[in-house]
Every structure is written in structure tokens, then in C-alpha cells.
Design a protein around this motif. Structure first.
Motif, PDB file in Angstrom:
ATOM      1  N   GLY A  32       0.776  -1.236   0.000  1.00  0.00           N
ATOM      2  CA  GLY A  32       0.000   0.000   0.000  1.00  0.00           C
ATOM      3  C   GLY A  32       0.803   1.279   0.000  1.00  0.00           C
ATOM      4  O   GLY A  32       0.231   2.355   0.170  1.00  0.00           O
ATOM      5  N   ALA A  33       2.104   1.198  -0.202  1.00  0.00           N
ATOM      6  CA  ALA A  33       2.925   2.412  -0.232  1.00  0.00           C
ATOM      7  C   ALA A  33       2.508   3.300  -1.413  1.00  0.00           C
ATOM      8  O   ALA A  33       2.044   2.815  -2.442  1.00  0.00           O
ATOM      9  CB  ALA A  33       4.398   2.042  -0.354  1.00  0.00           C
ATOM     10  N   LYS A  34       2.640   4.586  -1.225  1.00  0.00           N
ATOM     11  CA  LYS A  34       2.294   5.541  -2.282  1.00  0.00           C
ATOM     12  C   LYS A  34       3.237   5.359  -3.465  1.00  0.00           C
ATOM     13  O   LYS A  34       4.445   5.199  -3.288  1.00  0.00           O
ATOM     14  CB  LYS A  34       2.411   6.963  -1.762  1.00  0.00           C
ATOM     15  CG  LYS A  34       1.912   8.017  -2.735  1.00  0.00           C
ATOM     16  CD  LYS A  34       1.940   9.391  -2.102  1.00  0.00           C
ATOM     17  CE  LYS A  34       1.343  10.444  -3.007  1.00  0.00           C
ATOM     18  NZ  LYS A  34       2.147  10.783  -4.148  1.00  0.00           N
ATOM     19  N   THR A  35       2.680   5.350  -4.651  1.00  0.00           N
ATOM     20  CA  THR A  35       3.477   5.203  -5.865  1.00  0.00           C
ATOM     21  C   THR A  35       3.300   6.430  -6.750  1.00  0.00           C
ATOM     22  O   THR A  35       2.427   7.261  -6.515  1.00  0.00           O
ATOM     23  CB  THR A  35       3.060   3.947  -6.649  1.00  0.00           C
ATOM     24  OG1 THR A  35       1.682   4.067  -7.019  1.00  0.00           O
ATOM     25  CG2 THR A  35       3.268   2.687  -5.826  1.00  0.00           C
ATOM     26  N   LYS A  36       4.125   6.516  -7.779  1.00  0.00           N
ATOM     27  CA  LYS A  36       4.051   7.609  -8.740  1.00  0.00           C
ATOM     28  C   LYS A  36       3.773   7.037 -10.125  1.00  0.00           C
ATOM     29  O   LYS A  36       4.250   5.949 -10.456  1.00  0.00           O
ATOM     30  CB  LYS A  36       5.368   8.379  -8.811  1.00  0.00           C
ATOM     31  CG  LYS A  36       5.700   9.155  -7.582  1.00  0.00           C
ATOM     32  CD  LYS A  36       6.977   9.950  -7.764  1.00  0.00           C
ATOM     33  CE  LYS A  36       7.272  10.747  -6.507  1.00  0.00           C
ATOM     34  NZ  LYS A  36       8.446  11.581  -6.677  1.00  0.00           N
ATOM     35  N   SER A  37       3.056   7.808 -10.921  1.00  0.00           N
ATOM     36  CA  SER A  37       2.858   7.423 -12.310  1.00  0.00           C
ATOM     37  C   SER A  37       4.147   7.698 -13.077  1.00  0.00           C
ATOM     38  O   SER A  37       5.048   8.379 -12.575  1.00  0.00           O
ATOM     39  CB  SER A  37       1.707   8.228 -12.927  1.00  0.00           C
ATOM     40  OG  SER A  37       2.087   9.588 -13.049  1.00  0.00           O
ATOM     41  N   VAL A  38       4.216   7.192 -14.285  1.00  0.00           N
ATOM     42  CA  VAL A  38       5.400   7.424 -15.113  1.00  0.00           C
ATOM     43  C   VAL A  38       5.589   8.924 -15.345  1.00  0.00           C
ATOM     44  O   VAL A  38       6.699   9.443 -15.247  1.00  0.00           O
ATOM     45  CB  VAL A  38       5.300   6.655 -16.450  1.00  0.00           C
ATOM     46  CG1 VAL A  38       6.424   7.043 -17.389  1.00  0.00           C
ATOM     47  CG2 VAL A  38       5.295   5.159 -16.199  1.00  0.00           C
ATOM     48  N   SER A  39       4.512   9.622 -15.630  1.00  0.00           N
ATOM     49  CA  SER A  39       4.636  11.065 -15.892  1.00  0.00           C
ATOM     50  C   SER A  39       5.078  11.818 -14.638  1.00  0.00           C
ATOM     51  O   SER A  39       5.878  12.758 -14.723  1.00  0.00           O
ATOM     52  CB  SER A  39       3.329  11.632 -16.446  1.00  0.00           C
ATOM     53  OG  SER A  39       2.277  11.453 -15.531  1.00  0.00           O
ATOM     54  N   GLU A  40       4.594  11.421 -13.456  1.00  0.00           N
ATOM     55  CA  GLU A  40       5.028  12.056 -12.213  1.00  0.00           C
ATOM     56  C   GLU A  40       6.509  11.791 -11.956  1.00  0.00           C
ATOM     57  O   GLU A  40       7.243  12.701 -11.554  1.00  0.00           O
ATOM     58  CB  GLU A  40       4.214  11.528 -11.033  1.00  0.00           C
ATOM     59  CG  GLU A  40       2.774  11.971 -11.030  1.00  0.00           C
ATOM     60  CD  GLU A  40       1.963  11.272  -9.964  1.00  0.00           C
ATOM     61  OE1 GLU A  40       1.074  11.938  -9.393  1.00  0.00           O
ATOM     62  OE2 GLU A  40       2.208  10.069  -9.691  1.00  0.00           O
ATOM     63  N   ALA A  41       6.935  10.569 -12.192  1.00  0.00           N
ATOM     64  CA  ALA A  41       8.343  10.219 -11.981  1.00  0.00           C
ATOM     65  C   ALA A  41       9.232  10.976 -12.955  1.00  0.00           C
ATOM     66  O   ALA A  41      10.295  11.478 -12.568  1.00  0.00           O
ATOM     67  CB  ALA A  41       8.535   8.714 -12.144  1.00  0.00           C
TER      68      ALA A  41
END
Length: 52
Positions: A32-41
């Protein structure tokens, strides 16, 4: 006994380290850790590079 060049050994070690990081990231994602989208990364990396 296995013999290999130091270059081959170092590449193998780097690959094992990368696999460990990928496994750790996947475990964090599944928990459940927060992830980033490709565009955010991509945006974060660009901002980081521009700040150098």
C-alpha cells in the motif's frame, strides 16, 4: 569452482542489487505504499536534473 573476470563479477553484482531494489519496491507497492505514475516520476527526475 567457477572463474569469471572481475568485469563479469561486477556486472553480476550490479544486476543482483537492481533485482533486490525492484523486489523491495514491489513489496512496498503491494503493502500500500504511495506510488508515482510514469509522468510524475519523469517530472520529478527532470526537476532534479535541472536543479543540479
Amino acid at each position: 569452482m567457477v572463474l569469471m573476470s572481475i568485469d563479469a563479477f561486477e556486472r553480476r553484482e550490479q544486476l543482483l542489487e537492481l533485482r533486490e531494489k525492484v523486489l523491495q519496491a514491489e513489496e512496498e507497492r503491494l503493502s500500500g505504499a504511495k506510488t508515482k505514475s510514469v509522468s510524475e516520476a519523469r517530472k520529478a527526475l527532470e526537476e532534479r536534473l535541472n536543479g543540479i
